[in-house]
Design an enzyme around this catalytic site. Structure first.
Site, PDB file in Angstrom:
ATOM      1  N   ASP A 135       8.218   6.147  -4.610  1.00 51.73           N
ATOM      2  CA  ASP A 135       7.013   5.413  -4.268  1.00 51.73           C
ATOM      3  C   ASP A 135       6.003   5.478  -5.411  1.00 51.73           C
ATOM      4  O   ASP A 135       5.445   4.454  -5.828  1.00 51.73           O
ATOM      5  CB  ASP A 135       6.394   5.981  -2.989  1.00 51.73           C
ATOM      6  CG  ASP A 135       5.217   5.161  -2.492  1.00 51.73           C
ATOM      7  OD1 ASP A 135       5.454   4.052  -1.983  1.00 51.73           O
ATOM      8  OD2 ASP A 135       4.077   5.624  -2.609  1.00 51.73           O
TER       9      ASP A 135
ATOM     10  N   GLU B 113       4.848   2.263  -7.838  1.00 52.00           N
ATOM     11  CA  GLU B 113       3.437   1.908  -7.965  1.00 52.00           C
ATOM     12  C   GLU B 113       2.983   1.918  -9.428  1.00 52.00           C
ATOM     13  O   GLU B 113       2.291   1.012  -9.897  1.00 52.00           O
ATOM     14  CB  GLU B 113       2.567   2.894  -7.171  1.00 52.00           C
ATOM     15  CG  GLU B 113       2.721   2.789  -5.671  1.00 52.00           C
ATOM     16  CD  GLU B 113       2.085   3.946  -4.929  1.00 52.00           C
ATOM     17  OE1 GLU B 113       1.991   3.885  -3.697  1.00 52.00           O
ATOM     18  OE2 GLU B 113       1.681   4.937  -5.589  1.00 52.00           O
TER      19      GLU B 113
ATOM     20  N   HIS C 219       3.907   9.322   4.065  1.00 53.19           N
ATOM     21  CA  HIS C 219       4.149   9.430   2.628  1.00 53.19           C
ATOM     22  C   HIS C 219       4.511  10.881   2.344  1.00 53.19           C
ATOM     23  O   HIS C 219       3.962  11.802   2.956  1.00 53.19           O
ATOM     24  CB  HIS C 219       2.893   9.015   1.856  1.00 53.19           C
ATOM     25  CG  HIS C 219       3.038   8.999   0.362  1.00 53.19           C
ATOM     26  ND1 HIS C 219       4.241   8.776  -0.276  1.00 53.19           N
ATOM     27  CD2 HIS C 219       2.129   9.184  -0.630  1.00 53.19           C
ATOM     28  CE1 HIS C 219       4.052   8.796  -1.589  1.00 53.19           C
ATOM     29  NE2 HIS C 219       2.785   9.052  -1.821  1.00 53.19           N
TER      30      HIS C 219
ATOM     31  N   TYR D 112      -8.013   6.285  10.988  1.00 50.16           N
ATOM     32  CA  TYR D 112      -7.942   4.971  11.626  1.00 50.16           C
ATOM     33  C   TYR D 112      -8.223   3.875  10.605  1.00 50.16           C
ATOM     34  O   TYR D 112      -8.983   2.937  10.853  1.00 50.16           O
ATOM     35  CB  TYR D 112      -8.931   4.898  12.807  1.00 50.16           C
ATOM     36  CG  TYR D 112      -8.568   3.857  13.839  1.00 50.16           C
ATOM     37  CD1 TYR D 112      -7.469   4.036  14.666  1.00 50.16           C
ATOM     38  CD2 TYR D 112      -9.326   2.708  13.989  1.00 50.16           C
ATOM     39  CE1 TYR D 112      -7.123   3.086  15.620  1.00 50.16           C
ATOM     40  CE2 TYR D 112      -8.998   1.747  14.937  1.00 50.16           C
ATOM     41  CZ  TYR D 112      -7.896   1.938  15.745  1.00 50.16           C
ATOM     42  OH  TYR D 112      -7.551   1.000  16.684  1.00 50.16           O
ATOM     43  N   GLY D 113      -7.587   4.015   9.449  1.00 44.63           N
ATOM     44  CA  GLY D 113      -7.702   3.003   8.410  1.00 44.63           C
ATOM     45  C   GLY D 113      -6.593   1.988   8.536  1.00 44.63           C
ATOM     46  O   GLY D 113      -6.153   1.647   9.646  1.00 44.63           O
TER      47      GLY D 113
ATOM     48  N   SER E  18      11.832 -24.417 -13.158  1.00 42.55           N
ATOM     49  CA  SER E  18      12.479 -25.385 -14.046  1.00 42.55           C
ATOM     50  C   SER E  18      13.527 -24.718 -14.926  1.00 42.55           C
ATOM     51  O   SER E  18      13.502 -23.497 -15.136  1.00 42.55           O
ATOM     52  CB  SER E  18      11.424 -26.050 -14.944  1.00 42.55           C
ATOM     53  OG  SER E  18      10.920 -25.107 -15.878  1.00 42.55           O
TER      54      SER E  18
ATOM     55  N   SER F 120     -17.570   9.320  12.171  1.00 39.56           N
ATOM     56  CA  SER F 120     -16.720   8.329  11.509  1.00 39.56           C
ATOM     57  C   SER F 120     -17.093   6.921  11.943  1.00 39.56           C
ATOM     58  O   SER F 120     -17.309   6.647  13.137  1.00 39.56           O
ATOM     59  CB  SER F 120     -15.250   8.586  11.845  1.00 39.56           C
ATOM     60  OG  SER F 120     -14.438   7.498  11.433  1.00 39.56           O
TER      61      SER F 120
ATOM     62  N   ASP G  88      -4.031  10.650   0.477  1.00 41.20           N
ATOM     63  CA  ASP G  88      -3.269  11.824   0.029  1.00 41.20           C
ATOM     64  C   ASP G  88      -4.161  12.984  -0.376  1.00 41.20           C
ATOM     65  O   ASP G  88      -3.900  14.141  -0.046  1.00 41.20           O
ATOM     66  CB  ASP G  88      -2.377  11.449  -1.166  1.00 41.20           C
ATOM     67  CG  ASP G  88      -1.221  10.550  -0.780  1.00 41.20           C
ATOM     68  OD1 ASP G  88      -0.743  10.655   0.356  1.00 41.20           O
ATOM     69  OD2 ASP G  88      -0.795   9.743  -1.626  1.00 41.20           O
ATOM     70  N   GLU G  89      -5.221  12.674  -1.136  1.00 36.00           N
ATOM     71  CA  GLU G  89      -6.007  13.730  -1.760  1.00 36.00           C
ATOM     72  C   GLU G  89      -6.917  14.483  -0.795  1.00 36.00           C
ATOM     73  O   GLU G  89      -7.473  15.540  -1.150  1.00 36.00           O
ATOM     74  CB  GLU G  89      -6.826  13.157  -2.925  1.00 36.00           C
ATOM     75  CG  GLU G  89      -7.951  12.223  -2.532  1.00 36.00           C
ATOM     76  CD  GLU G  89      -7.517  10.777  -2.361  1.00 36.00           C
ATOM     77  OE1 GLU G  89      -8.399   9.908  -2.365  1.00 36.00           O
ATOM     78  OE2 GLU G  89      -6.302  10.532  -2.218  1.00 36.00           O
TER      79      GLU G  89
END
Length: 332
Positions: free
Chosen positions: A193, A197, A110, A27-28, A254, A53, A85-86
């Site tokens: 992706d 990054e 992802h 829930y981030g 410019s 949490s 991911d980790e």
């Protein structure tokens, strides 16, 4: 060059998710946006979190049912993993995999863990991806405004024969089809992706900003001036590029700046830079980067934490912190 097709609301059947329970694990930034957008779209959504949490009370206060991750996975027809991911592999193996079976769907935002074989689901499960191309707070905010953030979607495993329609329905439920969704693969999404990054959006940009700042300061110019020229104005330029491409940016600056763009830019980013980009892409494609990152996470992020501390001590951070205190419009 073949132009990819974009899909919109009329292409996605939201009723595919009727009578389905979707569990959002995490829930981030992305997790809260997906969960709340699904809820507002009339989907039965629950949240899976670890006991204790800090997000538990927040999710409940926002009207969502929260369960321990394993229980949420058992209750759900579709499990969307929205964790760093980790950490995904360990939580998947412990809390999610035992509750996946025929007819269930495993989803990601992802492609990292599937493409680099950190997670290997059973063949009886649908595996799909819906990846908004924007941070979670933006996914949520524009949804509440009646708009959406573009998404990528992909199917890695189609055990049911319905994975693609499910992915498109999910994308519609979080607002993606309001802006347009683009079909890809887990491999293409993960590799592009990471490349974006590392070479442009984060790694390339921050290295360029710091190099410009250091060059001016070392030449005797005021650090505050160097900050404004090499960091602060980046957003102004990027906003113009996002709104109308390179052409709009060049039309807005410019003639002097545009001439400098054409004549000096290629001296900074030249064939040597592109050659290094190709090496970085190869390291992503062959799994070298993924291996390095996973090993560092298993070693309690030893290298990562050291680099983070070192970067926090760069003079540009101290100068920027002082200047931003004076920028009242940032606080608003």
């Amino acid at each position: 060059m073949t132009r990819a097709r974009m899909y919109y609301d009329e292409d996605a059947d939201l009723s595919v998710l009727n009578n389905k329970t979707i569990a959002i694990v995490g829930y981030g930034s992305q997790g809260h946006a997906h969960a709340l957008n699904l809820k507002d779209s009339g989907i039965d959504v629950i949240v899976g979190l670890y006991e204790g949490s800090r997000s538990w009370a927040r999710a409940e206060n926002e009207g969502l049912a929260v369960y321990p991750t394993a229980e949420a996975a058992a209750k759900a027809d579709l499990v969307m993993i929205l964790l760093p991911d980790e950490v995904q592999r360990d939580i998947y193996n412990r809390d999610i995999a035992p509750h996946l079976g025929t007819g269930k769907t495993l989803a990601f935002a992802h492609g990292f863990n599937i493409h680099f074989s950190q997670i290997v689901p059973s063949q009886e499960v649908d595996v799909l991806m819906v990846a908004p191309k924007g941070p979670g707070h933006l996914v949520r905010r524009v949804f509440t405004e009646g708009k959406g953030v573009p998404c990528l979607f992909a199917v890695e495993q189609d055990a049911s024969g319905r994975a693609r329609t499910t992915a498109m329905a999910y994308a519609r439920a979080i607002g993606g089809t309001r802006a347009g969704i683009l079909e890809t693969t887990f491999r293409e999404e993960a590799e592009t992706d990471l490349f974006g990054e590392q070479t442009v959006l984060c790694g390339g940009l921050t290295a360029l900003i710091k190099a410009g700042f250091e060059t001016l300061v070392e030449a005797g110019y005021q650090p505050e001036l160097a900050y404004f020229e090499c960091l602060h104005e980046v957003k102004l330029i990027v906003d113009l590029i996002v709104e109308g491409g390179l052409a709009k940016m060049r039309d807005s600056i410019s003639n002097t700046a545009e001439f400098g763009d054409y004549t000096r830019g290629p001296r900074i980013v030249d064939e040597r830079t592109k050659a290094e980009m190709k090496k970085i892409l190869a390291e992503i494609q062959n799994g070298e980067f993924a291996k390095q990152w996973v090993l560092d996470s298993q070693a309690n992020y030893a290298s990562f934490k050291a680099m983070r501390r070192r970067e926090a001590e760069h003079p540009i951070e101290e100068v920027g912190a002082d200047l931003r205190k004076m920028m009242s419009w940032l606080r608003s």
